[in-house]
Scaffold this motif. Structure first.
Motif, PDB file in Angstrom:
ATOM      1  N   THR A 186       0.428  -1.447   0.203  1.00  0.00           N
ATOM      2  CA  THR A 186       0.330  -0.070  -0.270  1.00  0.00           C
ATOM      3  C   THR A 186       0.837   1.460   0.158  1.00  0.00           C
ATOM      4  OG1 THR A 186       0.069   0.420   2.104  1.00  0.00           O
ATOM      5  CG2 THR A 186      -1.697  -1.409   1.480  1.00  0.00           C
ATOM      6  N   HIS A 187       0.846   2.685  -0.243  1.00  0.00           N
ATOM      7  CA  HIS A 187       1.036   3.778  -0.077  1.00  0.00           C
ATOM      8  C   HIS A 187       1.160   3.789   1.657  1.00  0.00           C
ATOM      9  CE1 HIS A 187      -2.370   5.076   2.624  1.00  0.00           C
ATOM     10  NE2 HIS A 187      -1.837   5.955   2.493  1.00  0.00           N
ATOM     11  N   GLU A 188       1.570   2.950   2.102  1.00  0.00           N
ATOM     12  CA  GLU A 188       1.994   3.226   3.395  1.00  0.00           C
ATOM     13  C   GLU A 188       3.076   2.744   3.658  1.00  0.00           C
ATOM     14  OE1 GLU A 188      -1.137   1.967   6.265  1.00  0.00           O
ATOM     15  OE2 GLU A 188      -2.216   3.945   5.895  1.00  0.00           O
ATOM     16  N   ASP A 189       3.532   1.826   2.948  1.00  0.00           N
ATOM     17  CA  ASP A 189       4.916   0.600   3.013  1.00  0.00           C
ATOM     18  C   ASP A 189       6.101   1.591   2.155  1.00  0.00           C
ATOM     19  OD1 ASP A 189       3.219  -1.280   3.848  1.00  0.00           O
ATOM     20  OD2 ASP A 189       2.485  -1.944   1.808  1.00  0.00           O
ATOM     21  N   THR A 190       7.474   1.552   3.335  1.00  0.00           N
ATOM     22  CA  THR A 190       8.326   2.262   2.615  1.00  0.00           C
ATOM     23  C   THR A 190       9.449   1.666   1.532  1.00  0.00           C
ATOM     24  OG1 THR A 190       9.491   1.899   4.784  1.00  0.00           O
ATOM     25  CG2 THR A 190       8.638   3.611   4.766  1.00  0.00           C
ATOM     26  N   ASP A 191       9.840   2.515   1.389  1.00  0.00           N
ATOM     27  CA  ASP A 191      11.163   1.379   0.393  1.00  0.00           C
ATOM     28  C   ASP A 191      11.721   0.472   0.600  1.00  0.00           C
ATOM     29  OD1 ASP A 191      13.281   3.105   0.284  1.00  0.00           O
ATOM     30  OD2 ASP A 191      12.326   4.242   1.022  1.00  0.00           O
ATOM     31  N   GLU A 192      12.395   0.311   2.310  1.00  0.00           N
ATOM     32  CA  GLU A 192      12.641  -0.012   3.197  1.00  0.00           C
ATOM     33  C   GLU A 192      11.765  -1.284   3.392  1.00  0.00           C
ATOM     34  OE1 GLU A 192      15.285  -0.090   7.243  1.00  0.00           O
ATOM     35  OE2 GLU A 192      13.611   2.045   7.084  1.00  0.00           O
ATOM     36  N   MET A 193      11.140  -1.070   3.615  1.00  0.00           N
ATOM     37  CA  MET A 193      10.239  -2.513   4.075  1.00  0.00           C
ATOM     38  C   MET A 193       9.519  -3.529   3.009  1.00  0.00           C
ATOM     39  SD  MET A 193       6.854  -3.358   3.494  1.00  0.00           S
ATOM     40  CE  MET A 193       5.070  -4.596   4.867  1.00  0.00           C
ATOM     41  N   ILE A 194       9.218  -2.707   1.682  1.00  0.00           N
ATOM     42  CA  ILE A 194       8.897  -3.053   0.364  1.00  0.00           C
ATOM     43  C   ILE A 194      10.469  -3.648  -0.131  1.00  0.00           C
ATOM     44  CG2 ILE A 194       8.895  -3.637  -2.296  1.00  0.00           C
ATOM     45  CD1 ILE A 194       7.025  -0.653  -1.538  1.00  0.00           C
ATOM     46  N   ALA A 195      11.884  -3.101   0.573  1.00  0.00           N
ATOM     47  CA  ALA A 195      12.347  -3.885  -0.152  1.00  0.00           C
ATOM     48  C   ALA A 195      12.858  -5.291   0.660  1.00  0.00           C
ATOM     49  CB  ALA A 195      14.070  -3.371  -0.283  1.00  0.00           C
ATOM     50  N   THR A 196      12.515  -4.830   2.136  1.00  0.00           N
ATOM     51  CA  THR A 196      12.413  -6.697   3.351  1.00  0.00           C
ATOM     52  C   THR A 196      12.039  -7.327   2.741  1.00  0.00           C
ATOM     53  OG1 THR A 196      13.573  -5.203   4.699  1.00  0.00           O
ATOM     54  CG2 THR A 196      12.491  -7.175   6.101  1.00  0.00           C
TER      55      THR A 196
END
Length: 203
Positions: A186-196
């Protein structure tokens, strides 16, 4: 102005998935446990569209490797480009040996987003290197969006130079090698979280 909103159909799908008969269970712990529990079988389906090179593509074109899908449009003033920039930053965080998924922008504005327009847009340096743009007839685009429970609508703007904008769901769908949903962001997911999350899912 484009804004994030979950479609009623997607909300219903998520609520149904959390019901007592079929609870959602994370497949892994840790910081990405949330994204690990978003694989709903009723999200995702066949597509029949045209890429930025004018070539006909279907879901079979992308089977065999993970694919990240976003429904947006090239005239989007803020949400779409920022989402694609976030994806690029997430890919830059992936460790060596983890390849990013094939990335697709499916336009929900086929009236303006011709293959030529998409070709120019997806070549933007701030976007993922492997970004492809897809468009098609209004009927084919709607069918693809419906398969992913992605909602969109045209918003008339009589006083604007662009004449209209598109209101749409802003989600990133990660499909596996068999074109089955692994998770969504979602729009709340950061690039760091997506990468993880991508690292855990794609390693």
């Amino acid at each position: 102005m484009t804004r994030f909103r979950l479609s009623a159909a997607l909300l219903a799908a998520l609520l149904a998935a959390c019901g007592p008969a079929k609870p959602a269970e994370p497949s892994a712990g840790g910081p990405s446990a949330g994204c690990m529990s978003r694989a709903y079988p009723n999200i995702g389906g066949p597509i029949s569209l045209v890429n930025q090179d004018g070539e006909q593509v279907t879901e079979a074109t992308y089977k065999g490797h993970p694919t990240l899908i976003y429904f947006g449009f090239t005239y989007c003033p803020d949400v779409c480009p920022m989402t694609l920039v976030t994806v690029k930053r997430a890919y830059d965080r992936l460790p060596e040996g983890v390849s990013p998924p094939q990335t697709l922008l499916i336009s929900i504005d086929p009236e303006r987003d011709t293959p030529e327009q998409l070709a120019q847009y997806v070549s933007t340096n701030a976007f993922p290197d492997n970004l492809q743009g897809l468009t098609g007839t209004p009927e084919d685009v709607r069918a693809a969006a419906d398969a992913f429970l992605a909602d969109y609508s045209r918003i008339e703007q009589p006083g604007s130079q662009s004449e209209y904008s598109m209101d749409h769901t802003s989600l990133l769908y990660l499909m596996d090698e068999d074109w089955k949903l692994k998770t969504f962001f979602t729009h709340e997911d950061t690039d760091e979280m997506i990468a993880t999350c991508l690292t855990e899912m794609l390693e």
